[in-house]
Design a protein around this motif. Structure first.
Motif, PDB file in Angstrom:
ATOM      1  N   LEU A 443       0.823  -1.145  -0.135  1.00 63.03           N
ATOM      2  CA  LEU A 443       0.078   0.087   0.069  1.00 63.03           C
ATOM      3  C   LEU A 443       0.924   1.242   0.108  1.00 63.03           C
ATOM      4  N   GLU A 447      -2.662   5.788  -0.414  1.00 69.88           N
ATOM      5  CA  GLU A 447      -3.573   4.934  -0.961  1.00 69.88           C
ATOM      6  C   GLU A 447      -4.432   4.520   0.078  1.00 69.88           C
ATOM      7  N   ASN A 448      -5.853   4.357  -0.192  1.00 68.03           N
ATOM      8  CA  ASN A 448      -6.556   3.807   0.714  1.00 68.03           C
ATOM      9  C   ASN A 448      -7.082   2.412   0.469  1.00 68.03           C
ATOM     10  N   PRO A 449      -6.874   1.444   1.441  1.00 68.85           N
ATOM     11  CA  PRO A 449      -7.153   0.090   1.464  1.00 68.85           C
ATOM     12  C   PRO A 449      -8.473  -0.151   0.530  1.00 68.85           C
ATOM     13  N   ILE A 464      -2.054  -7.409   1.926  1.00 72.71           N
ATOM     14  CA  ILE A 464      -2.309  -6.000   1.632  1.00 72.71           C
ATOM     15  C   ILE A 464      -1.061  -5.219   2.938  1.00 72.71           C
ATOM     16  N   CYS A 466       0.898  -2.845   4.824  1.00 75.46           N
ATOM     17  CA  CYS A 466       0.591  -1.637   5.374  1.00 75.46           C
ATOM     18  C   CYS A 466       1.743  -1.024   6.112  1.00 75.46           C
ATOM     19  N   ASP A 467       1.918  -0.008   6.573  1.00 74.29           N
ATOM     20  CA  ASP A 467       2.986   0.657   7.342  1.00 74.29           C
ATOM     21  C   ASP A 467       3.140  -0.067   8.574  1.00 74.29           C
ATOM     22  N   ASN A 468       2.202  -0.451   9.541  1.00 71.46           N
ATOM     23  CA  ASN A 468       2.237  -1.021  10.590  1.00 71.46           C
ATOM     24  C   ASN A 468       1.855  -2.411  10.701  1.00 71.46           C
ATOM     25  N   CYS A 470      -0.193  -6.121   8.491  1.00 70.61           N
ATOM     26  CA  CYS A 470      -0.546  -6.477   6.973  1.00 70.61           C
ATOM     27  C   CYS A 470      -2.032  -6.831   7.140  1.00 70.61           C
ATOM     28  N   THR A 481      -6.117  -9.282  10.249  1.00 69.40           N
ATOM     29  CA  THR A 481      -4.937  -8.386  10.203  1.00 69.40           C
ATOM     30  C   THR A 481      -3.894  -9.090  11.064  1.00 69.40           C
ATOM     31  N   LYS A 484       3.686  -7.646  10.703  1.00 74.01           N
ATOM     32  CA  LYS A 484       4.531  -7.488   9.699  1.00 74.01           C
ATOM     33  C   LYS A 484       5.568  -8.376   9.830  1.00 74.01           C
TER      34      LYS A 484
END
Length: 568
Positions: A443, A447-449, A464, A466-468, A470, A481, A484
């Motif tokens: 992402l 960008e919006n999931p 997907i 993400c920063d913090n 998955c 979720t 990571k």
């Protein structure tokens, strides 16, 4: 079986009913196996063949029961007729079918779930892993609650006095329950006996029963109101589960052989009880493969009730999923669910599948149900495949050597390169830039999931990043979720959701998923699914692996300054 005709023998063999299981069949079971008026004589012959001797024995024992003593004296008690013994050879001494028991005659409570756990214990005992089989808190509370209720009901039905079972009766029942359910043993240092904790729980449950009072005149007003202790059936907070009216609970006779508490040591072992009940754990068919629809509906209702709580017990949920496996797979695999609506409907019916642990456990039930170490073995196979695939990607020039990449970056790069290592000869769908987008998407910061999932052209599970953390989604439905740090097992999570939700492989990555299915999951594919692309790709992979079997495979850290230390 030799006395039955060919049609009857073939039908019973197709239903996996052995000769030892025939005496336990009821008239309804035989009618289900041979429906219709044309099988009337066949049903009657099967019933008379295995139940005539039992009915004659009951008629012969009725005069002895009439001559039995009343009150608290001794009486001749028949073994529970619902559970018959396995036929024995004439050379083996048969266990007596009657016992001289003191009145009242108590019973050991059991139901389908308890019998399933008991059978699982003895199966794990054969391999020396009985210590891993435990009874959940819900089942323990149900056992204690129903045992005390049965004992109180029996003693009040056999006497005219208003009384409760004695302490010696509860001590005998605790010993017999521990013998019948060995997983209840408490071998801690604080308990002198393995049945001591269960004995205390039975007494606590008895104290929690409110004694009905006779009607009397007005009671004088007191200064202090009495406070009644609200004791639960366990030491900590009770988590009892409401039972539906369609319970399959049954009772097994408590064959005590003592007239006082001093002779408790003469009771039979669990193995002897199983022999007297005719190998009950197998004859009763108490496992998820033969659970009735009514029982599995009850398990599903209990599972739904558990997920109304803030934090359901994972161990209890796993046991219920084991018991309700057949009905759940029939629902998921049915054609009534459309592919677009399948994830939302399944998650609504089974919210437990929003947790990756339960989905991985469901993968174990589907592929290797009897292997408790399946998940650990699967992760080991994936690590081996992943380490070899890194060199294979460098060999095919689709993956660069990871010089300074961290674990997350290396795992994402591997997932993006896998579709190019094992390509499918199918054109990509529109708006899908790369085949790896069907598996993983990193992402962007802006960008919006939700927007990405809605415009995604492929209906398949996707990771997907993400920063913090998955996020794992199916189609446009977010599922769960995870951190990571666990992205190295993200491919296994994707495969688990494919199996658990009965999803079809996308054509653009069908070859890759088929390779993972056979090489990592070790699940053979059908001949019609073995396409020419799959056979060619698998042959190239085997050739690459086989040409380097003479040398040791280095780990993924064996990279140095941008080139491999492994000889090619």
């Amino acid at each position: 079986m030799e006395k039955l005709d060919a049609v009857s023998a073939a039908t019973l063999q197709a239903a996996n009913i052995s000769e030892a299981l025939l005496p336990t069949l009821s008239r309804e079971d035989i009618r289900d196996l041979f429906p219709g008026p044309e099988h009337f004589l066949r049903r009657k012959a099967i019933w008379n063949l295995f139940h005539t001797d039992q009915e004659q024995g009951q008629q012969a024992a009725s005069p002895n029961q009439e001559n039995g003593s009343n009150g608290r004296g001794l009486a001749t008690v028949q073994v529970n007729p619902c559970v018959s013994e396995t036929p024995r050879s004439p050379d083996v001494q048969e266990t007596p079918r009657t016992w001289q028991l003191p009145n009242p005659e108590y019973v050991v409570y059991t139901d389908s779930e308890l019998e399933h756990i008991r059978k699982q214990y003895f199966e794990m005992q054969l391999v020396g892993q009985e210590g891993r089989c435990t009874l959940s808190k819900e089942l323990r509370c149900r056992l204690v609650r129903n045992t005390v209720t049965n004992m109180v009901s029996i003693i009040r039905a056999t006497t005219t006095e208003f009384m409760y079972p004695s302490k010696n009766d509860f001590q005998a029942m605790a010993k017999r329950l521990v013998e019948y359910y060995p997983m209840l043993r408490d071998n801690s240092v604080n308990c002198r006996h393995p049945w001591e904790l269960l004995f205390k729980q039975l007494l606590k449950r008895l104290h929690n029963i409110k004694t009905p009072k006779k009607r009397q005149g007005p009671t004088p007003q007191r200064q202090r109101k009495r406070r009644r202790l609200n004791l639960e059936c366990s030491d900590d907070s009770s988590t009892s589960v409401s039972e539906s009216p369609g319970s399959t609970a049954s009772t097994v006779l408590l064959d005590r052989t003592r007239s006082s508490a001093s002779s408790l040591d003469g009771m039979n072992s669990p193995a002897e009880i199983v022999d007297q009940r005719g190998e009950a754990t197998e004859d009763l068919g108490v496992h998820s493969g033969t659970e009735s629809q009514q029982s599995q509906a009850r398990h599903y209702h209990t599972l739904q009730e558990m997920y109304k709580r803030p934090k359901p017990n994972k161990e209890a949920v796993a046991q219920l999923l084991d018991l309700e496996f057949d009905a759940r797979r029939a629902f998921i695999n049915s054609d009534t669910l459309r592919d677009q609506d399948r994830p939302a409907n399944i998650l609504q019916a089974y919210p437990c599948f929003r947790e990756v642990d339960h989905v991985m456990d469901e993968l174990r039930r589907i592929l290797d149900r009897s292997n408790p170490d399946f998940i650990s073995d699967l992760k080991t196979r994936w690590e081996s495949f992943n380490s070899k695939a890194q060199f294979y990607g460098v060999f095919k020039k689709v993956l660069g050597p990871p010089t300074t990449q961290d674990k997350v970056t290396r795992s994402v790069a591997m997932m993006k390169a896998l579709p190019e290592m094992f390509p499918s000869p199918v054109a990509l769908p529109k708006k899908l830039g790369h085949a790896s987008e069907a598996m993983v998407h990193v992402l962007e910061p802006t960008e919006n999931p939700t927007t990405y999932l809605q415009r995604r052209p492929v209906f398949s599970p996707v990771l997907i990043v993400c920063d913090n953390n998955c996020m794992l989604a199916i189609g446009s439905t977010p599922v769960t979720t995870f951190p990571k740090e666990n992205i190295d097992t993200g491919v296994l999570y994707l495969l688990a959701y494919y199996y658990a939700f009965h999803l079809t492989y996308p054509k653009c990555i069908a070859t890759l998923l088929s390779i993972l299915q056979t090489e990592v999951l070790q699940d053979a594919i059908h001949d019609r699914d073995a396409t020419s692309s799959y056979k060619k790709t698998l042959s190239e992979w085997k050739k690459f692996i086989g040409s380097r079997e003479s040398t040791l495979w280095p780990c993924s850290s064996c990279y140095h300054y941008g080139y491999l230390l492994h000889p090619y």
